[in-house]
Scaffold this motif. Sequence first.
Motif, mmCIF file in Angstrom:
data_model
loop_
_atom_site.group_PDB
_atom_site.id
_atom_site.type_symbol
_atom_site.label_atom_id
_atom_site.label_comp_id
_atom_site.label_asym_id
_atom_site.label_seq_id
_atom_site.Cartn_x
_atom_site.Cartn_y
_atom_site.Cartn_z
ATOM 1 N N UNK A 1 0.849 -1.287 -0.031
ATOM 2 C CA UNK A 1 0.164 -0.112 -0.183
ATOM 3 C C UNK A 1 0.796 1.331 -0.198
ATOM 4 N N UNK A 2 1.781 1.183 0.713
ATOM 5 C CA UNK A 2 2.783 2.471 0.891
ATOM 6 C C UNK A 2 3.434 2.567 -0.508
ATOM 7 N N UNK A 3 4.015 1.529 -1.094
ATOM 8 C CA UNK A 3 4.634 1.684 -2.312
ATOM 9 C C UNK A 3 3.784 2.093 -3.649
ATOM 10 N N UNK A 4 2.527 1.524 -3.503
ATOM 11 C CA UNK A 4 1.623 1.908 -4.415
ATOM 12 C C UNK A 4 1.166 3.632 -4.379
ATOM 13 N N UNK A 5 1.103 4.019 -3.032
ATOM 14 C CA UNK A 5 0.871 5.466 -2.692
ATOM 15 C C UNK A 5 2.258 6.267 -3.058
ATOM 16 N N UNK A 6 3.409 5.851 -3.049
ATOM 17 C CA UNK A 6 4.362 6.383 -3.373
ATOM 18 C C UNK A 6 4.454 6.566 -4.936
ATOM 19 N N UNK B 1 -0.239 4.442 11.153
ATOM 20 C CA UNK B 1 0.437 5.532 11.907
ATOM 21 C C UNK B 1 1.803 5.645 11.356
ATOM 22 N N UNK B 2 2.520 6.950 11.794
ATOM 23 C CA UNK B 2 3.685 7.147 11.316
ATOM 24 C C UNK B 2 4.987 6.227 11.621
ATOM 25 N N UNK B 3 4.877 5.705 12.625
ATOM 26 C CA UNK B 3 5.725 4.596 12.951
ATOM 27 C C UNK B 3 5.629 3.381 11.884
ATOM 28 N N UNK B 4 4.333 2.793 11.636
ATOM 29 C CA UNK B 4 4.292 1.824 10.614
ATOM 30 C C UNK B 4 4.759 2.239 9.206
ATOM 31 N N UNK B 5 4.405 3.527 8.970
ATOM 32 C CA UNK B 5 4.838 3.978 7.534
ATOM 33 C C UNK B 5 6.513 3.934 7.584
ATOM 34 N N UNK B 6 7.126 4.810 8.561
ATOM 35 C CA UNK B 6 8.457 4.598 8.494
ATOM 36 C C UNK B 6 9.089 3.252 8.664
ATOM 37 N N UNK C 1 5.873 13.672 3.514
ATOM 38 C CA UNK C 1 6.315 13.598 4.855
ATOM 39 C C UNK C 1 5.841 12.111 5.455
ATOM 40 N N UNK C 2 6.284 11.510 6.318
ATOM 41 C CA UNK C 2 5.676 10.261 6.939
ATOM 42 C C UNK C 2 4.374 10.447 7.376
ATOM 43 N N UNK C 3 4.050 11.679 8.098
ATOM 44 C CA UNK C 3 2.766 12.088 8.501
ATOM 45 C C UNK C 3 1.798 11.923 7.304
ATOM 46 N N UNK C 4 2.222 12.460 6.238
ATOM 47 C CA UNK C 4 1.243 12.716 4.772
ATOM 48 C C UNK C 4 0.827 11.285 4.561
ATOM 49 N N UNK C 5 2.009 10.638 4.251
ATOM 50 C CA UNK C 5 1.651 9.133 3.767
ATOM 51 C C UNK C 5 0.951 8.258 4.647
ATOM 52 N N UNK C 6 1.235 8.488 6.147
ATOM 53 C CA UNK C 6 0.401 7.598 7.012
ATOM 54 C C UNK C 6 -1.063 8.124 6.915
ATOM 55 N N UNK C 7 -1.392 9.336 6.548
ATOM 56 C CA UNK C 7 -2.753 9.906 6.443
ATOM 57 C C UNK C 7 -3.288 9.351 5.392
ATOM 58 N N UNK C 8 -2.523 9.294 4.144
ATOM 59 C CA UNK C 8 -3.161 8.699 2.917
ATOM 60 C C UNK C 8 -3.223 7.257 2.868
#
Length: 112
Positions: free
Chosen positions: A21-26, A50-55, A39-46
Amino acid sequence: MSAVAARWAKKQTAGGSGRKAVLMMLAHLADKSGVLHASVAALGEACEMSADVVRDHLDHLAKSGLIERAASYRDDGGRAANKIVVRHKPRQRVDPSPQTETGAPIGQWGRA
């Protein structure tokens, strides 16, 4: 949005649905060169994570060679959104020595 990067990301094995999901969003956010600033926060929201999981997912994707990350800074020295490159294009290998059809380097073992 880079349609090429999105098609590429869809074909990759990212190591789990969250990482995918993160790769597809990127890939969705990247320009045609595969570059984005997020930002990690923006990716987490999208991605609804959580920011920790996205990181953690970004760390894994970088170690897997699917993305590259670099910190970005504002003119005042503060942190800006991360620069992320989605590696949807194969890296070009530069061969410093041209070779003949037989594989011998030009100028060393005979004529080209």
